[in-house]
Design an enzyme around this catalytic site. Structure first.
Site, PDB file in Angstrom:
ATOM      1  CE  LYS A  14      -2.265  -0.812   3.880  1.00  6.45           C
ATOM      2  NZ  LYS A  14      -2.019  -2.198   4.330  1.00  6.45           N
ATOM      3  NE  ARG A  89      -4.414  -1.430  10.002  1.00 14.97           N
ATOM      4  CZ  ARG A  89      -3.416  -0.857   9.339  1.00 14.97           C
ATOM      5  NH1 ARG A  89      -3.462   0.401   8.994  1.00 14.97           N
ATOM      6  NH2 ARG A  89      -2.346  -1.552   9.016  1.00 14.97           N
ATOM      7  NE  ARG A 128       7.522  -2.691   6.160  1.00 15.08           N
ATOM      8  CZ  ARG A 128       6.212  -2.447   6.029  1.00 15.08           C
ATOM      9  NH1 ARG A 128       5.737  -1.948   4.906  1.00 15.08           N
ATOM     10  NH2 ARG A 128       5.380  -2.709   7.008  1.00 15.08           N
ATOM     11  NE  ARG A 134       6.315  -0.341  10.109  1.00 12.63           N
ATOM     12  CZ  ARG A 134       5.200  -0.397   9.400  1.00 12.63           C
ATOM     13  NH1 ARG A 134       5.135   0.194   8.222  1.00 12.63           N
ATOM     14  NH2 ARG A 134       4.142  -1.020   9.867  1.00 12.63           N
ATOM     15  NE  ARG A 146       2.112  -5.116  11.321  1.00 10.48           N
ATOM     16  CZ  ARG A 146       3.230  -4.997  10.603  1.00 10.48           C
ATOM     17  NH1 ARG A 146       4.335  -5.574  10.988  1.00 10.48           N
ATOM     18  NH2 ARG A 146       3.221  -4.282   9.506  1.00 10.48           N
TER      19      ARG A 146
HETATM   20  P1  ADP Z   1       1.029  -2.035   7.628  1.00  6.22           P
HETATM   21  O1  ADP Z   1       2.399  -2.301   7.150  1.00  6.22           O
HETATM   22  O2  ADP Z   1       0.520  -3.048   8.604  1.00  6.22           O
HETATM   23  O3  ADP Z   1       0.067  -1.737   6.530  1.00  6.22           O
HETATM   24  P2  ADP Z   1       0.693   0.664   8.751  1.00  6.22           P
HETATM   25  O4  ADP Z   1       1.913   1.467   8.564  1.00  6.22           O
HETATM   26  O5  ADP Z   1      -0.503   1.002   7.941  1.00  6.22           O
HETATM   27  O6  ADP Z   1       1.179  -0.828   8.567  1.00  6.22           O
HETATM   28  O7  ADP Z   1       0.258   0.668  10.289  1.00  6.22           O
HETATM   29  C1  ADP Z   1       1.144   0.265  11.307  1.00  6.22           C
HETATM   30  C2  ADP Z   1       0.379   0.030  12.606  1.00  6.22           C
HETATM   31  O8  ADP Z   1      -0.254   1.265  13.015  1.00  6.22           O
HETATM   32  C3  ADP Z   1      -0.751  -0.984  12.542  1.00  6.22           C
HETATM   33  O9  ADP Z   1      -0.297  -2.326  12.704  1.00  6.22           O
HETATM   34  C4  ADP Z   1      -1.637  -0.506  13.704  1.00  6.22           C
HETATM   35  O10 ADP Z   1      -1.107  -0.904  14.953  1.00  6.22           O
HETATM   36  C5  ADP Z   1      -1.517   1.005  13.630  1.00  6.22           C
HETATM   37  N1  ADP Z   1      -2.593   1.572  12.778  1.00  6.22           N
HETATM   38  C6  ADP Z   1      -2.434   2.122  11.542  1.00  6.22           C
HETATM   39  N2  ADP Z   1      -3.620   2.511  11.040  1.00  6.22           N
HETATM   40  C7  ADP Z   1      -4.552   2.183  11.970  1.00  6.22           C
HETATM   41  C8  ADP Z   1      -5.970   2.293  12.041  1.00  6.22           C
HETATM   42  N3  ADP Z   1      -6.674   2.819  11.023  1.00  6.22           N
HETATM   43  N4  ADP Z   1      -6.595   1.860  13.160  1.00  6.22           N
HETATM   44  C9  ADP Z   1      -5.916   1.337  14.171  1.00  6.22           C
HETATM   45  N5  ADP Z   1      -4.583   1.178  14.174  1.00  6.22           N
HETATM   46  C10 ADP Z   1      -3.897   1.586  13.094  1.00  6.22           C
END
Ligand code: ADP
Length: 194
Positions: A14, A89, A128, A134, A146
């Site tokens: 994404k 989400r 990654r 991270r 996750r």
């Molecule tokens: P990913 O690589 O899982 O797509 P993101 O960078 O989008 O990771 O998000 C990292 C973390 O931030 C998620 O695993 C979650 O803990 C938190 N997070 C991100 N967006 C949301 C959301 N919309 N609602 C709740 N938690 C979120």
């Protein structure tokens, strides 16, 4: 306006595709993951709170995330639309997003889901984790959590947007350039037809 929601499991690509989309279509990029990470880096109250959940591979509670996103949506300036990345989400977040947009006389144009099988996700995220700092990419258990959270709470949103005829699926297993072309062509068709 073109309001795109880029969707899919952790590690589906994404973030990478979002960079292409914001440039091509002049969108304001709203990545909840990036906003949280920025807050964690700056040790804000929001960041300190969010970190507790993120490091465990859990979702940050809806009331925190929704409030944060709503505030970020207020500055749109001269963009042609929003790109939502990592939000919504949960069903609650999706409903809040609809409300926010409705108040601006807007709606989601398309939800684009990047489809990648689970075993590929785990290896991508571990890879990654070797180069990024991270915390949530460092450990297989957290990554699996996750993915589980995605399946349990997030994946239902495909249905939510399918019912509104806004769901589009893209195979995320080819090259980055290929996935990009597929997404661009879906959007171009949508724009021509609407
Ligand atoms: P990913 O690589 O899982 O797509 P993101 O960078 O989008 O990771 O998000 C990292 C973390 O931030 C998620 O695993 C979650 O803990 C938190 N997070 C991100 N967006 C949301 C959301 N919309 N609602 C709740 N938690 C979120």
């Amino acid at each position: 306006m073109l309001n795109i929601l880029i969707f899919g499991p952790p590690g589906c690509g994404k973030g990478t595709q979002s960079e292409f989309l914001v440039n091509q279509y002049n969108l304001k990029h709203l990545s909840t993951g990036d906003i949280f990470r920025e807050n964690i880096k700056n040790k804000t109250d929001l960041g300190i709170e969010a970190k507790k959940y993120i490091d465990q591979g859990q979702l940050v509670p809806d009331f925190i995330t929704i409030d944060m996103l709503g505030k970020k949506m207020q500055s749109k300036n001269d963009f042609s639309g929003f790109l939502f990345d990592g939000f919504p989400r949960t069903k609650k977040q999706a409903e809040s997003l609809d409300d926010f947009l409705l108040k601006m006389n807007q709606e989601i144009s398309m939800m684009i889901c990047i489809d990648v099988p689970e075993r590929e996700l785990v290896s991508r995220l571990l890879k990654r984790g070797e180069s990024s700092n991270r915390a949530d990419d460092q450990n297989k258990e957290i990554i699996l959590n996750r993915i589980k959270v995605y399946k349990d709470q997030t994946e239902v949103l495909k249905d939510y947007y399918q019912k509104q005829n806004k769901f589009f699926n893209v195979d995320g297993i080819s090259t980055i350039a290929d996935v990009k072309e597929k997404i661009f062509s879906l959007i171009d068709i949508y724009q021509r037809e609407s």
